[in-house]
Motif scaffolding. Structure first.
Motif, PDB file in Angstrom:
ATOM      1  N   UNK A   1      -0.337 -86.080  28.664  1.00 45.99           N
ATOM      2  CA  UNK A   1      -1.874 -84.753  28.725  1.00 45.99           C
ATOM      3  C   UNK A   1      -1.875 -84.510  30.504  1.00 45.99           C
TER       4      UNK A   1
ATOM      5  N   UNK B   1       9.104 -88.032  23.119  1.00 42.49           N
ATOM      6  CA  UNK B   1       8.005 -86.433  22.843  1.00 42.49           C
ATOM      7  C   UNK B   1       6.359 -87.624  23.206  1.00 42.49           C
ATOM      8  N   UNK B   2       6.625 -88.393  22.337  1.00 40.62           N
ATOM      9  CA  UNK B   2       5.200 -89.079  23.125  1.00 40.62           C
ATOM     10  C   UNK B   2       5.102 -89.714  23.903  1.00 40.62           C
ATOM     11  N   UNK B   3       6.090 -89.958  25.283  1.00 40.41           N
ATOM     12  CA  UNK B   3       5.410 -90.627  26.059  1.00 40.41           C
ATOM     13  C   UNK B   3       5.206 -89.173  27.591  1.00 40.41           C
TER      14      UNK B   3
ATOM     15  N   UNK C   1      13.587 -97.978  19.462  1.00 37.82           N
ATOM     16  CA  UNK C   1      14.124 -97.525  21.210  1.00 37.82           C
ATOM     17  C   UNK C   1      12.755 -97.700  21.650  1.00 37.82           C
ATOM     18  N   UNK C   2      12.057 -96.885  21.163  1.00 37.27           N
ATOM     19  CA  UNK C   2      10.742 -96.827  22.353  1.00 37.27           C
ATOM     20  C   UNK C   2      10.379 -98.599  23.004  1.00 37.27           C
TER      21      UNK C   2
ATOM     22  N   UNK D   1       8.183 -79.954  25.543  1.00 37.08           N
ATOM     23  CA  UNK D   1       9.788 -80.089  24.094  1.00 37.08           C
ATOM     24  C   UNK D   1      10.898 -80.183  25.581  1.00 37.08           C
TER      25      UNK D   1
ATOM     26  N   UNK E   1      15.313 -91.227  17.051  1.00 42.00           N
ATOM     27  CA  UNK E   1      14.594 -91.693  17.214  1.00 42.00           C
ATOM     28  C   UNK E   1      14.128 -91.421  19.239  1.00 42.00           C
ATOM     29  N   UNK E   2      14.903 -90.930  19.681  1.00 40.47           N
ATOM     30  CA  UNK E   2      15.638 -90.682  21.615  1.00 40.47           C
ATOM     31  C   UNK E   2      14.160 -89.555  21.151  1.00 40.47           C
ATOM     32  N   UNK E   3      14.518 -88.715  20.628  1.00 36.34           N
ATOM     33  CA  UNK E   3      13.652 -87.763  21.483  1.00 36.34           C
ATOM     34  C   UNK E   3      11.426 -87.900  20.732  1.00 36.34           C
ATOM     35  N   UNK E   4      12.038 -88.765  19.930  1.00 38.56           N
ATOM     36  CA  UNK E   4      10.135 -89.287  19.671  1.00 38.56           C
ATOM     37  C   UNK E   4       9.491 -89.754  20.318  1.00 38.56           C
ATOM     38  N   UNK E   5      10.258 -90.668  21.051  1.00 39.07           N
ATOM     39  CA  UNK E   5      10.237 -91.702  21.903  1.00 39.07           C
ATOM     40  C   UNK E   5       9.807 -91.436  23.134  1.00 39.07           C
TER      41      UNK E   5
ATOM     42  N   UNK F   1      -0.608 -91.468  17.406  1.00 39.84           N
ATOM     43  CA  UNK F   1      -1.822 -91.661  18.008  1.00 39.84           C
ATOM     44  C   UNK F   1      -3.660 -91.088  16.680  1.00 39.84           C
TER      45      UNK F   1
ATOM     46  N   UNK G   1       5.207 -88.780  16.980  1.00 36.33           N
ATOM     47  CA  UNK G   1       3.801 -88.838  18.316  1.00 36.33           C
ATOM     48  C   UNK G   1       2.504 -88.431  17.746  1.00 36.33           C
TER      49      UNK G   1
ATOM     50  N   UNK H   1       3.340 -86.185  25.588  1.00 33.16           N
ATOM     51  CA  UNK H   1       2.413 -86.350  25.197  1.00 33.16           C
ATOM     52  C   UNK H   1       1.542 -87.421  25.856  1.00 33.16           C
ATOM     53  N   UNK H   2       1.658 -88.346  25.710  1.00 38.06           N
ATOM     54  CA  UNK H   2       0.444 -89.857  26.046  1.00 38.06           C
ATOM     55  C   UNK H   2       0.406 -89.390  27.803  1.00 38.06           C
TER      56      UNK H   2
ATOM     57  N   UNK I   1       9.271 -85.539  15.847  1.00 35.61           N
ATOM     58  CA  UNK I   1       9.107 -86.538  16.853  1.00 35.61           C
ATOM     59  C   UNK I   1       7.978 -85.767  17.223  1.00 35.61           C
TER      60      UNK I   1
ATOM     61  N   UNK J   1      15.081 -94.628  10.433  1.00 34.66           N
ATOM     62  CA  UNK J   1      14.812 -93.330  11.860  1.00 34.66           C
ATOM     63  C   UNK J   1      13.318 -94.457  11.839  1.00 34.66           C
TER      64      UNK J   1
ATOM     65  N   UNK K   1      14.568 -97.541  14.469  1.00 34.93           N
ATOM     66  CA  UNK K   1      15.333 -97.442  15.051  1.00 34.93           C
ATOM     67  C   UNK K   1      14.171 -96.745  16.552  1.00 34.93           C
ATOM     68  N   UNK K   2      13.753 -95.926  16.045  1.00 34.47           N
ATOM     69  CA  UNK K   2      12.758 -95.006  17.187  1.00 34.47           C
ATOM     70  C   UNK K   2      11.893 -95.690  17.461  1.00 34.47           C
TER      71      UNK K   2
END
Lengths: 389, 389, 389, 389
Positions: A256, A249-251, B249-250, A153, A243-247, D251, D247, A253-254, D243, B242, B245-246
């Protein structure tokens, strides 16, 4: 291959291992860990409930006994952490007192101190000022130390801090514009609620964040049109940080990947006994990967471009003569100086953490710290000798 | 390889560099930058607080002094930007007055003008009309100029403007349907709140955006069923922007590309002294990439399909005879006319910005602007000569 | 290569082209398009404002004239669409009356009918029932026909309809559990607000969707604990649909594919004059891709595994003797029967839509509809003959 | 290739197939399925409406009849599922009574029991305690058994449970900090609303989750500043779980994999008649993939690294002599012991589920359970013999 360790100060070393809880399967460390978590939770709950007049907790003898116990526990923990600070690999070369001073100014140490300070003050000065209350609840933040999810996080938020700052500026601009528009529209109708821009800003922030208390609402038609536009803008205000945190965060996490810590590395033969400056230079280059039970580290026929060092767990390598077990400290994959790794499949038997050093990083390491590469090669050769012999 | 620059109008050039803040490590530019940000924040705060009657800020002498200072600062800034406008590479071929007129009609220049205009008017005409208030707060938007995160946000929103427009139409349809249904259901029970569709629309927008003031709520059972359906639809209304944009944005972030600006390019030897039309034709084709400290630009053994031009920062190329440093203006990677780039690894020593031109773009460039390619080749050959000589 | 078309019924064909707005740069179609959008917006606004008693719009003569004009416009549009229905490639083989009946039961035709029906009824029967009001606002949905973004949104929602249904079931379960818990807790304290589970469900849905009117709130301590748990669950309720739609939407967008419509295909030489059943069999296999100005369709040295048919726009193919222009109906890339496409780069000169048929789809097509493949090959050979001759 | 099955207990087997609804196109199973869903929905609706005093449902004779019917239906379903429990492949080797005991303690069985228990108790003891009400609504959870989307949602949430726990801790910390700050600020102004930290926590949780009832709002300026900060933090509180789940969910969806169930596998010739321990060892390694109509399983010219077993649906393999149909139980792709699979394209004719075993898993399987591999090879050879013969 036997692990060589310094014998002196065994107790301090043992205490360090317990407090850091790095050795898997250490039941005493687990017990201490959960005891501390429980104490934090109970003591925070107590501090919260102590403000309820009807409960009159402060008049109960057991409440003071509980408070005292928690205080003692936290003070002992703080003292213990201070005492074992020189055991940390980064501070091993420093004199003990300097190492402790270094530790004392880290964020976790300051939180630990802030958790006990108000109690210590109230004990010694016989006064319980309310201004210390906030500081007292700081001990809840001690929980962050024990949670592994915070890292991802924190990284996700930190990675996009500039974008989030832009979001905040956009939100401020939105609040300003909405508040000004509403002030101009409604100040004559509701002078008590929209009589100045700061008062209108309370309505604007309430609306843009979609909280919508309803204590201040526009009543004129034009005010409601402005309100509707503000709400729709609020959806975008909501969408941007998500959107910002989601994109981000997924990176995070990706990958690993988990950042390798000093205490992980300092236990492994190829890295133990390294000087602190060398460790500090190498560490940022290293990432570890987690593999769940049964996952392939190296696939059949794949010639990996990584050197792997097992950090935790157990793996099996499928050789020509059967399976071979790999444990913490074992090295496999691409050997420095060889062009190709032998393509033998490796699979995690239990959940394992492995340090994967890319070919390019290896070259970089070889140029800067040939000693480390020498040890890695030696460790891998030992392995092969075990196998063929 | 020496950078050839025009010597005249050194002061104007220096001022342009300060205002654009393009040279890293320019402390005067940094000071000016932070002074302007602080002035904007203080002056906006002042304008907001001036509307609070109890503070009576307008009667304080220091408030008027502060206002006056900010006004002077913004006017000086506006004048200075206008004066240095001909330094901008895109306007370098234009006569100075035409260049300034071109600059004066850009969005940032208009915002700067709007920030000082109301003050100038109130100073000259001795009247402080409230209608100018909104315009006065426009100066907050000046902050957008100083924030680098806006670009990604703007691109992300702009990329999906058609999808967001569809969202808005869906939201309008939702508001219409919910308001009509509620009007038909509750207009007899609460004629003051649901007496017409526009009145019911206030409830609908409040509910669909999940703001929920609570000043207008359904009271009948069928009204509450419609309300519940509206709320659930509201979740989807929230989810659509959301999601849009998400995902947008990503993708914008995933590219890690930043649009190259004129001032970046105009400093680099291969591109400086180009005519504005040629620059304007090339620029949209160019993207820069950021590399953090230690990141690989070209990996070992990888033969890149890009020509790279260093924009900012410092890199090291691992040659056969050791490391070679690369700085702004240096060219490496695929040379135009060669089929393959020599596969030497390159790594960023500090955080760097690099212009990466794809093989296909190179061909396009070679066909349209052979002069640019000639310069790039020459720059790269100079490099190689340095290396082998 | 000349396009062969049927000459009769030119007017009907022209009207079809205007209403479908498929030919780029058709200014009459654009005018009709924007006139219809404006009429929809005005007429919906009028219908909404007519419910405001104070405006007394119904007593204004111009309001009735506006209503009448919109009615006539929509009726003419409906009639015209009905008349040109046989021009649609899918219905070209049907007798005109059957084709119109087929069109009349599609969703867009029913919306168009619903938009004029209430007016027609109120005109003929001299009564303006309120129950028809909702139906009257249906004409807002006519806008969906004109927006291209709906497609991606619709596909994204439809793709995950089972997951969204699960979300809805989870939401229902959450509402049930929260309402029951609150009913048991607060029914004695607030019998007017939590006197039955359906009444408590109003509070639960308000809270779970984070709307939070505040007309019904728990007042007991245990009720507030249940409320807090409900709110936190509400965050997850919010997160689930957003997550589902976001992940679905980014995949839909990532493909950058747009479903090919009959009117696009039916204009292209290789596909025109095909029987409706054959078209209906081929169409689901086809996807088009959009390329912005300057984007590469085929990269230098890449041997594509697709056959391309230009749908809209203009491209340039870089041959050995210079650039060659490609327009709608032109075929390039992998020829059926050839193992490899000649690796010549192709680039979009203006924003273009291209039909990309994968190698596997080509084989499938060759087996099922050899005639289509024959035409594609012939079109490509014509091209090559043009080039070499 | 004929499927060999046990002949006895045909009725129990048939009932198991109906209740599990695994055979596609089984109309009796569909009818039972939808009857049970309808009964659950009606009975939950009845239980909810029974709490409305004005409806007085409990005095209606048909309400009691409906309740009785649902009770009987659920009891019969529970009994039937208990009876057919030994048919489950995992429990086939156990004695029937032990198998039933095993089934009875699974979560779905306990939910089924909880759905009928309160009714059974109220029937036998003639008392309808309100505490049983929550338990009675548990039957709504029976729906989860019938929805296929829950799996993806559950996996997505479970995958990130540590990150979500961290979110929850952050939320708790936010509530604590906001409540304490507001308690210190407003307790003197509004002692009835912010008189203690637990009371202030009600405001904090309401604000951080953006529910915003408005029953408790700050009135002082400093309280509103704290409120504004809390709201902005609330946006991040909202963003984090969204988020994380988004994410994670994308996946989970991206894999398009569905966990294989026992009832799927136990029908297929290569796996039927395996002992439960062997099945339990193999199953976690297996994943199935869904292919929509017309999708390619193996592309032309691609030599797959998987062994495929058809689970459901129908596919066609393009051989040299034409198309060959593949149905449930058929094996194709990489044969164990062969280095390369013959590169023939395979395409789904209808929506199909296929078990894809990776080359590495095959090796693993070959080492641990050679019998299974033998059967797979035999099944594939049978196929080839059919083809060439």
């Amino acid at each position: 291959m036997s692990t060589e360790k310094q014998r002196p100060q065994r107790l301090r070393r043992r205490l360090f291992d317990i407090l850091e809880r790095d050795l898997p399967g250490d039941h005493i460390a687990d017990a201490v860990h959960y005891f501390l978590i429980a104490t934090v939770l109970l003591s925070v709950t107590g501090a919260v409930l102590a403000t309820v007049p009807s409960l009159a907790l402060r008049e109960k003898w057991w409440f003071h006994w509980g408070e005292f116990t928690a205080l003692v526990a936290f003070t002992v923990e703080y003292g213990a952490r201070l005492w074992v600070a020189p055991e940390h690999p980064l501070r091993r070369q420093l004199p003990p007192l300097v190492a402790r001073a270094h530790y004392a100014v880290t964020v976790p140490a300051l939180i630990d101190l802030a958790a006990i300070l108000p109690w210590l003050i109230s004990l010694t000065t016989e006064l319980d000022v309310h201004a210390l209350l906030v500081l007292r609840l700081v001990r809840f933040l001690k929980l962050a130390r024990y949670s592994s999810g915070f890292n991802a996080l924190y990284l996700a938020v930190r990675r996009e801090r500039y974008a989030l700052l832009s979001c905040f500026i956009i939100l401020c601009a939105g609040v300003l514009i909405a508040a000004t528009a509403m002030y101009l529209t409604e100040r004559d109708v509701q002078p008590d609620k929209f009589g100045s821009i700061p008062e209108a800003m309370w309505w604007a922030i309430t609306t843009l964040t979609t909280v919508g208390y309803g204590d201040v609402v526009p009543v004129t038609t034009s005010g409601r049109v402005i309100g509707a536009l503000t709400m729709v803008s609020g959806l975008v205000m909501l969408a941007l940080p998500i959107a910002i945190i989601a994109s981000s965060f997924s990176e995070v996490i990706a990958k690993h990947n988990f950042v390798v810590t000093f205490s992980m590395i300092s236990r492994l033969p190829p890295f133990s006994d390294l000087d602190a400056p060398v460790l500090g230079d190498i560490l940022p280059l290293l990432n570890s990967r987690s593999f769940d039970r049964g996952h392939q580290v190296v696939r059949r026929g794949e010639s990996t471009a990584h050197l792997f060092v097992v950090l935790q767990g157990r793996l099996e390598m499928e050789g020509e003569t059967g399976f071979r077990a790999l444990g913490p400290g074992d090295v496999f994959g691409l050997l420095p100086g060889h062009t190709k790794a032998s393509p033998v499949p490796v699979r995690a038997v239990v959940k394992s953490k492995i340090l994967a050093i890319e070919e390019n990083e290896l070259h970089m390491l070889a140029l800067r710290h040939p000693a480390v590469i020498g040890r890695l090669s030696a460790a891998a050769r030992d392995r092969d000798a075990d196998d063929t012999g």
